[in-house]
Each structure stands twice: as C-alpha cells, then as structure tokens.
Design a protein around this motif. Structure first.
Motif, PDB file in Angstrom:
ATOM      1  N   PRO A  98      -3.348  -5.826   4.743  1.00 45.86           N
ATOM      2  CA  PRO A  98      -3.667  -4.455   5.163  1.00 45.86           C
ATOM      3  C   PRO A  98      -2.513  -3.503   4.849  1.00 45.86           C
ATOM      4  N   ILE A 153      -9.570  -0.872  10.315  1.00 42.19           N
ATOM      5  CA  ILE A 153     -10.327  -2.031   9.826  1.00 42.19           C
ATOM      6  C   ILE A 153     -11.158  -2.646  10.942  1.00 42.19           C
ATOM      7  N   TRP A 169     -11.269  -1.594  -1.860  1.00 43.99           N
ATOM      8  CA  TRP A 169     -11.150  -2.741  -0.976  1.00 43.99           C
ATOM      9  C   TRP A 169     -12.354  -3.657  -1.178  1.00 43.99           C
ATOM     10  N   TYR A 191       0.848  -1.196   0.000  1.00 45.75           N
ATOM     11  CA  TYR A 191       0.000   0.000   0.000  1.00 45.75           C
ATOM     12  C   TYR A 191       0.882   1.244   0.000  1.00 45.75           C
ATOM     13  N   ASN A 245      -2.860  -9.732  -3.270  1.00 42.47           N
ATOM     14  CA  ASN A 245      -3.859  -9.276  -2.290  1.00 42.47           C
ATOM     15  C   ASN A 245      -5.238  -9.408  -2.923  1.00 42.47           C
ATOM     16  N   LEU A 284     -12.048  -8.643   4.750  1.00 47.91           N
ATOM     17  CA  LEU A 284     -12.002  -7.220   5.091  1.00 47.91           C
ATOM     18  C   LEU A 284     -12.920  -6.899   6.264  1.00 47.91           C
TER      19      LEU A 284
END
Length: 364
Positions: free
Chosen positions: A294, A349, A285, A187, A277, A305
């Motif tokens: 994450p 999350i 997402w 990310y 991912n 998720l």
C-alpha cells in the motif's frame, strides 16, 4: 489505373497509423452513450435480479461514509446512480452535473495518455526521462539520472528517495538518490506528476489540450486537469469518470472507434508491471494477487487489494475514497466520489473492501 491503386494504398497506409481507426467492440453487447448527448440508457436493477434491500443497505453505508456520487454501469448502461450532499463549489445539491476531484484515481487517465503518446510514436517507455525533462530534473549525478526511464514513472520504481518532507515536491532538491531504478517500489507522487511534463514537452501542447484531443472529445467526456501546488488533479462529473471506465472496460475502444491501438501496452498497463508490488500495473491497482504494497509502506503485505471483490478487478484509487473500478468478467464499472470515509487513510483500502461486501449482497 496506377493513380487509383496509389490512392487506395495511401488510404490503407493512413488508416493503419490512425489511433482512431474503426474496429469491432472488444467486449460483446456493450452499450456506449452518444458523445454529443447527456442521454444515457439505464437498466432496472430488477431486470438483473439485484436485491432491492441490498441496494438500500449499500446506499445507507455510502451516505454514512460521506459519499457524494455513486454510479454502477452494467454492459455500459446505468443501473445504479445516486448523489448526496451539496456541491463543494456552491450550496446547490450535488448531482450528475457536479464536478469532483479524482485525486490519485486520475493516475489511470495519465497511464492511458502515456499509452497514446507511445501509440503516436512520440515517446518510448525505454526512453530516459531526461530526454523530455532535460538534464538536472533531479539532484542526481547525470549518469544516475539518465538511468531513470519513462517506465519507472509508470511503475513507481524510479529509485528516488521517498524519505523526504514532501512526496509531492517535483523540485530537483526534493528528488534525490536512494536505489537503482527498477529495484524498489514506493508510491511516490512526485515521480508520477512529472509524466505531465513529459507529455507536454514531447507533444508540444498543454496537458489539457492533449487530453481533450486524444480522449475527451472522442468519448464525450468532460472535465479538466487543475494544478494544485505540485499536483495536477483531474476534476469531472461521476458520469465523466464512468465514460472513461467504460473505455477501459472495452480495452481502449469506444464503440467502434479505437482510441488506444497498442494492445500490448494496454495489457501491460492492467497487469503486474514489476516484481516488487504484484498488485500494481501502470498506475492501476490490481486485485486477485497474493500480496500488496500500500502507499506509505516499503514491504509487501500478504493480502489482495479487495478480498470481497472479483479477482479481475482493476482500480483507480484516490485520496478520500475516489474509486474507479472496472470488472471485465462482469462487464461492470463502479464509481465512488466523495469526502473521506470515517476510516480515512491515503487510499482507504479497508473502506473500498467494505463497500464491496455490500455490493456482493446485490450483484452475486
């Protein structure tokens, strides 16, 4: 007669290349608020048999966790809407006219804009990023740099090094080699942020103007991109974010007007985009997958998720708990804006999943 036939063919050809062509709504029985009005139809929760005690519990949870705005759309109509606290820009109460930052939830809007640019034929996902950013936008050798494509920015797979001091830095000295593009997921905010420059350079207009022309004016959405250091952050009201969520719920069609006509791009955007991912599409997402990487982590965790949410949930998620949730199976759009919940992390999350435990007590 020949002139008439020629005129008719010209009209047909023009319509086939216009991203705002007329179409039937993708989802049946959706309501769309007028683009030139603040009026928005509502539904009473009791009409849907939503539990009033559960709503009170949800609102208490949200308030205790520093929420500023919360909106739920069902079939396009507002069922729940509440605001807490004061506007950060002044001392007035936070309300439906107050602006707040989307943070990384704004990545979803960028993904949609890239799709429109592809629709317009001004870029391809297979194009080398250097085509639009110029040679030397990284510190890589030219042969390495040329392998990074637009699709790698959308999928967080550029292969640029994430072990740097500032993951937001887009200067060439911050962008160094680590992996072959497409072979590693991380990310990395900087690689996403450069999509703004890609769109500006290929469209020959500012990012705000491109957003205005291609999305905002067509769906009655307000807000604007505001530069903050290396990042470009979208600010708007919660209702503006809800309008965008409704557009996504209807797969890129606003009422009967097509905003994004490339259905393959849309499908790819909201489905697993790479092998590393599986919970990530094109800057969206995805729920209901077996594993998740994450932000800040380099390996998959065996979890979804949001285990409390419907499996078909797709989400825009931003720092301090900015959420744009779209649930196609339920015709739902859910917006949460606010300050960091007590369990703050880069993308909260756990808080998101806990919010869904309260929603479950109301909706299902």
């Amino acid at each position: 007669m020949k002139k008439i036939l020629f005129f008719l063919l010209l009209i047909l050809f023009s319509c086939s290349n216009d991203e705002t062509q007329i179409s039937e709504p993708v989802v049946d029985d959706l309501y769309f608020p007028a683009i030139d009005s603040d009026q928005w139809e509502t539904l009473n929760p009791e009409e849907l048999n939503w539990d009033s005690v559960g709503i009170d519990n949800l609102y208490n949870f949200l308030q205790l966790n520093n929420t500023r705005a919360f909106v739920v759309l069902k079939d396009g109509k507002i069922v729940l809407e509440n605001y807490w606290g004061n506007n950060v820009l002044n001392t007035a109460p936070f309300d439906s006219n107050s602006n707040w930052y989307w943070a990384s939830a704004g990545k979803t809007l960028t993904a949609f804009l890239v799709g429109i640019a592809k629709d317009n034929g001004i870029l391809s996902l297979e194009d080398s990023s250097s085509t639009f950013l110029g040679n030397g936008w990284t510190s890589l050798e030219e042969s390495q740099e040329s392998l990074i494509k637009i699709k790698h920015h959308l999928t967080m797979t550029t292969g640029l090094d994430y072990l740097v001091d500032n993951l937001n830095c887009t200067d060439p000295n911050c962008l160094t080699y680590k992996n072959t593009p497409g072979t590693n997921w991380f990310y990395h905010n900087a690689t996403y942020s450069l999509l703004k420059d890609v769109i500006e350079n290929t469209s020959e207009t500012t990012y705000n103007d491109f957003t205005n022309q291609k999305v905002k004016m067509k769906i009655g959405m307000g807000g604007s991109w505001i530069q903050s250091n290396y990042s470009n952050i979208y600010w708007s009201t919660a209702r503006d974010m809800a309008r965008f969520g409704l557009l996504i719920l209807n797969e890129g069609v606003w009422d009967n007007q097509v905003i994004l006509s490339d259905t393959n791009y849309f499908s790819n955007m909201v489905n697993t985009s790479q092998q590393m991912n599986e919970s990530y599409g094109y800057l969206w997402w995805l729920n209901g997958k077996d594993s998740l990487i994450p932000p800040g982590i380099t390996f998959p965790i065996q979890t979804s998720l949001a285990s409390n949410a419907p499996e078909d949930l797709i989400a825009g998620m931003g720092k301090n708990g900015q959420y744009l949730d779209v649930i196609p199976s339920q015709n739902l759009v859910i917006i949460r804006m606010g300050e960091a919940p007590d369990s703050d992390d880069l993308l909260p999350i756990n808080f998101h999943n806990e919010m869904w435990s309260y929603l479950n007590g109301i909706l299902f």
